[in-house]
Design an enzyme around this catalytic site. Sequence first.
Site, PDB file in Angstrom:
ATOM      1  CD1 TRP A 117      -2.001  -2.236   1.936  1.00 54.49           C
ATOM      2  CD2 TRP A 117      -2.924  -1.387   0.077  1.00 54.49           C
ATOM      3  NE1 TRP A 117      -2.976  -3.103   1.508  1.00 54.49           N
ATOM      4  CE2 TRP A 117      -3.558  -2.613   0.385  1.00 54.49           C
ATOM      5  CE3 TRP A 117      -3.321  -0.681  -1.047  1.00 54.49           C
ATOM      6  CZ2 TRP A 117      -4.588  -3.138  -0.404  1.00 54.49           C
ATOM      7  CZ3 TRP A 117      -4.342  -1.201  -1.834  1.00 54.49           C
ATOM      8  CH2 TRP A 117      -4.966  -2.411  -1.515  1.00 54.49           C
ATOM      9  CG  ASP A 120      -3.013   4.157   4.463  1.00 56.09           C
ATOM     10  OD1 ASP A 120      -4.002   3.968   5.192  1.00 56.09           O
ATOM     11  OD2 ASP A 120      -2.803   3.509   3.409  1.00 56.09           O
ATOM     12  CE  LYS A 122      -8.016  -1.923   5.572  1.00 57.99           C
ATOM     13  NZ  LYS A 122      -8.182  -3.182   4.850  1.00 57.99           N
TER      14      LYS A 122
HETATM   15  N1  PMP Z   1      -4.020   1.342   2.696  1.00 60.00           N
HETATM   16  C1  PMP Z   1      -4.023   0.271   3.514  1.00 60.00           C
HETATM   17  C2  PMP Z   1      -3.057   0.234   4.646  1.00 60.00           C
HETATM   18  C3  PMP Z   1      -4.914  -0.777   3.278  1.00 60.00           C
HETATM   19  O1  PMP Z   1      -4.915  -1.848   4.077  1.00 60.00           O
HETATM   20  C4  PMP Z   1      -5.805  -0.702   2.190  1.00 60.00           C
HETATM   21  C5  PMP Z   1      -6.838  -1.760   1.895  1.00 60.00           C
HETATM   22  N2  PMP Z   1      -6.733  -2.945   2.472  1.00 60.00           N
HETATM   23  C6  PMP Z   1      -5.753   0.412   1.358  1.00 60.00           C
HETATM   24  C7  PMP Z   1      -4.868   1.426   1.658  1.00 60.00           C
HETATM   25  C8  PMP Z   1      -6.672   0.557   0.185  1.00 60.00           C
HETATM   26  O2  PMP Z   1      -7.888   0.919   0.720  1.00 60.00           O
HETATM   27  P1  PMP Z   1      -9.219   1.081  -0.143  1.00 60.00           P
HETATM   28  O3  PMP Z   1      -9.594  -0.283  -0.593  1.00 60.00           O
HETATM   29  O4  PMP Z   1     -10.156   1.665   0.874  1.00 60.00           O
HETATM   30  O5  PMP Z   1      -8.925   2.011  -1.245  1.00 60.00           O
END
Ligand code: PMP
Length: 365
Positions: free
Chosen positions: A105, A173, A197
């Site tokens: 991510w 994030d 989450k």
């Molecule tokens: N950042 C992190 C740390 C994540 O765990 C995730 C999704 N699991 C995301 C970003 C992407 O998030 P989204 O699906 O809400 O765009």
Amino acid sequence: MKRVFNFSAGPSVLPLPVLEKAAAEMYDVNGTGQSAMEISHRANDFMPIIEKAENLLRELMGIPVNYKVLFLQGGASLQFSMVPMNIANYAGAGKKAAYIDTGVWAEKAAKEAAKFTAVDVRAGSKDRSYTYIPAAPAAESDDAYYHITLNNTIVGTRWAEIPDTGSTPLVADISSCALSEPLDVSKFGILYAGAQKNLGPAGVTIVVIREDLIGHAPPQTPAMLRYDIHAQEGSLYNTPPCYGIYMVGLVLEWLRNLGGIPAIAGLNQEKAALFYQYLESSKLFYSPVEKPFRSLMNIPFIVKLEDPQKRTELEKRFIQEAAAAGLVNLAGHRLVGGMRASIYNAMPIEGVQALIQFMEKFESN
Ligand code: PMP
């Protein structure tokens, strides 16, 4: 009613009392005679719903008054773009943005930012499969901002200490660790998280942003992607994810009634300690993550077998048998394989105990 222990990384388990309350209020929320799904975002009846979510978030996270709370859409992934689009020009053009690459991510966030600004990946942990958090190099005078992923959902690492970036805005994030333990919001310029989450259902994205970082988007930036527009309009520039915001309010209310962040942090420490202790003692399973950096929320584990084919077969069998025993979604992320137990705020300690018991039995068989 059948309920399983759901170890999904997201969307993930929600507190049962929250689902029960949502069910009880499905046809009539707050005596309005309408479902929270049916109320116009422009109606007076919606105001208590969005205000409740914001006020509880402010109270629980201790958000200072000079920060705005935004309820947006597009997931954390859209924040990978919105952050650079809005603040790469903060305090003048020609700057760069610092990123720390601690996982998939984080890497995606940096790649997206590179479409809008110069990106300096200042440190990373890809060399050892992201199993640790690197030391954070200092911020540089021409950094527009400094980005970290506070908890890395896939590999299961977490920043135990927040880097000091001085006057450079720190952007984090917090998708997979929001409200899981105390966090000093004043150390950050922007915090963002997809709700699915620890906060509620998918579809709502929460952004906490220091006011001086609002208003730096170039004129061609689409209205929907501008923090200033969403801030001016109180997250009501267009139709927000109304029902998701309502659910976030219920989750936060549940958390407050439980004793807030100190109480949940204690429980999270206890759950994670229990599971890591078991992994340490196991002859069959182990955690690939270096000890000081282990996440409290996402715990990957693998089978100790040299032969990759035998390992994969046994892991597959484990995941299937666990699911049959009511312990579901234990497969690791498709990019890394193995197993992963996500034990977010809403996972009761009984779920972790049941998983350990199952693993002990599997191991002895
Ligand atoms: N950042 C992190 C740390 C994540 O765990 C995730 C999704 N699991 C995301 C970003 C992407 O998030 P989204 O699906 O809400 O765009």
